[in-house]
Design an enzyme around this catalytic site. Structure first.
Site, PDB file in Angstrom:
ATOM      1  N   ARG A   1    -101.180  54.547  59.158  1.00 24.15           N
ATOM      2  CA  ARG A   1    -101.080  55.939  59.604  1.00 24.15           C
ATOM      3  C   ARG A   1     -99.713  56.500  59.266  1.00 24.15           C
ATOM      4  NH1 ARG A   1     -96.773  55.255  61.394  1.00 24.15           N
ATOM      5  NH2 ARG A   1     -96.136  54.343  63.363  1.00 24.15           N
TER       6      ARG A   1
ATOM      7  N   ASP B   1    -100.165  53.950  67.329  1.00 24.55           N
ATOM      8  CA  ASP B   1    -100.595  53.316  66.086  1.00 24.55           C
ATOM      9  C   ASP B   1    -102.022  52.795  66.186  1.00 24.55           C
ATOM     10  OD1 ASP B   1     -97.973  53.845  65.607  1.00 24.55           O
ATOM     11  OD2 ASP B   1     -97.342  51.759  65.351  1.00 24.55           O
TER      12      ASP B   1
HETATM   13 MG    MG Z   1     -95.883  48.299  63.373  1.00 24.26          MG
END
Ligand code: MG
Ligand code: ADP
Length: 398
Positions: free
Chosen positions: A31, A178
């Site tokens: 990402r 994340d």
């Molecule tokens: Mg990481």
């Protein structure tokens, strides 16, 4: 390499190694965070998008019926990982195995019944570049285990399981961004994530006239390792002085009023976080309205704040942003900022699609001239999140 090409490649490699095709194929993207840096652990907002770079795993049940999960990395020179399911799962060597180990432990804690697996991993997410190769690895492993067990997990629980793996097995006290974006990303959508309530909002970014450029500075300044925990502590200290549970609850005015009660470093850390949370919410509105000049200015403001107040930038990241700024809106650049934890890694730029090629060339050339380093530059549309590409009964995707 497209996801299809990568998946075919990993599948073919698996067959070469094991003499049989894989039964399962799973993928999870890296990402880039468009805006909202160092806000996640302050209960704030982040605005990431999944990128067209993936960790892919091909797997089949282990034929020898041993309770071992064996993971090889298709990249050369990476030590394979063996996870023994007949003993308690603990962190160990090699270190990169701690990400999948933590995920396996999470599945076992949920009562999943796992058997031995042969796994081949390949990832096109650059390692340690701030594009979350670690979450891609965890979420890919979790997605593979969903396929192998036949039991899908609720997306929020899945993301939290992966975050826990990173905390407890990799020793990294990361926020939830994340793993959430790697699980929940959607094509042509950014993800506005409220890190407090965990509420997610997919923000359309359909306008084909803009593109996201990712500029990897290809530097990673090794600090003492204490920078991240230290920032967290400074944020907690500021919240305590302001008498709020977290900086999410503080306002710029309240911080100004309390300036005399805290040391200058703590003040500036808090000023970044409070301002960044506001910028992130505004940027999401800007994206929704396709108001690219506004989003771009918010990105520049974010960078300045990270550079001067939060002090997590570095000369190379600053160089990229300066070059982008000098190209300016006439040259097709709306905005640019460092992205990820800082001290190297990547910058992200919002640019006109038609100028993306020329902009990449200028940034690469100028960056090389200023720093002597070759940058790696690529663009990405907002990509879909993790999914099973193939399961027991055959290909289920495309
Ligand atoms: Mg990481
Ligand atoms: P980032 O997530 O920004 O890429 P991190 O330091 O959080 O950076 O995670 C990088 C680490 O994740 C690597 O050092 C390695 O241990 C592990 N990792 C991620 N992807 C892979 C992979 N494909 N093969 C081996 N290790 C990987």
């Amino acid at each position: 390499m497209t996801l299809n090409e990568l998946a075919s490649h990993v599948s073919a490699e698996f067959k070469k190694i094991h003499g049989r095709p894989p039964r399962w194929l799973a993928a999870a993207p890296g990402r880039v965070n468009v805006i909202g840096e160092h806000t996640d652990y302050n209960d704030g907002f982040v605005l990431p998008m999944a990128i067209e770079r993936y960790a892919v795993m091909a797997a089949d049940g282990a034929p020898d019926d041993k309770k071992l999960i064996r993971i090889r990395d298709a990249a050369p020179g990476v030590e394979p990982v063996t996870i023994d399911l007949s003993a308690p799962i603990r962190p160990g060597a090699p270190k990169w195995g701690n990400y999948p180990r933590g995920v396996v432990a999470g599945f076992l804690a949920r009562g999943a019944r796992l058997g031995g697996l042969d796994v081949l991993l390949q990832s096109t997410v650059p390692l340690g570049g701030g594009l979350s190769s670690s979450a891609a690895l965890e979420v890919c492993a979790a997605t593979l285990l969903e396929a192998a067990t036949g039991h899908p997990i609720d997306p929020v629980e899945k993301a939290l399981l992966c975050q826990k793996a990173e905390h407890e097995f990799a020793g990294m006290p990361c926020g939830i961004m994340d793993q959430f974006i790697s699980v929940m990303g959607r094509e042509n959508r950014l993800l506005l994530l409220d890190c407090r309530s965990r509420k997610t909002d997919l923000v359309p970014m359909n306008d084909p006239s803009v593109a996201i450029l990712i500029v990897n500075t290809n530097v990673k300044h090794e600090l003492t390792g204490s920078e991240y925990p230290m920032r967290r502590k400074q944020c907690e200290a500021a919240a305590k002085i302001l008498g709020v549970p977290s900086l999410r609850d503080a306002t710029a005015e309240a911080l100004e009023r309390a300036r005399g009660k805290m040391d200058d470093v703590v003040f500036r850390r808090a000023r970044h976080v409070i301002g960044e949370i506001e910028r992130t919410v505004h940027a999401a509105e800007g994206v929704r309205a396709s108001n690219w000049p506004t989003v771009g200015l918010l990105m520049y403001a974010s960078h300045r704040s990270l550079r001067d107040d939060y002090e997590v930038s570095c000369a190379e990241l600053d160089a990229v942003v300066e070059i982008a700024e000098s190209i300016g809106p006439r040259g097709g650049v709306f905005g640019c900022r460092m992205t990820g934890g800082g001290f190297g890694g990547c910058a992200v730029a919002l640019v006109k699609s038609e100028a993306a090629g020329a902009i990449s060339k200028t940034i690469a050339g100028e960056y090389k001239r200023k720093t002597g380093i070759e940058a790696t530059i690529f663009n990405s549309r907002p990509a879909p999140g993790a999914r099973i590409l193939q399961n027991q009964t055959g290909r289920v995707w495309r």
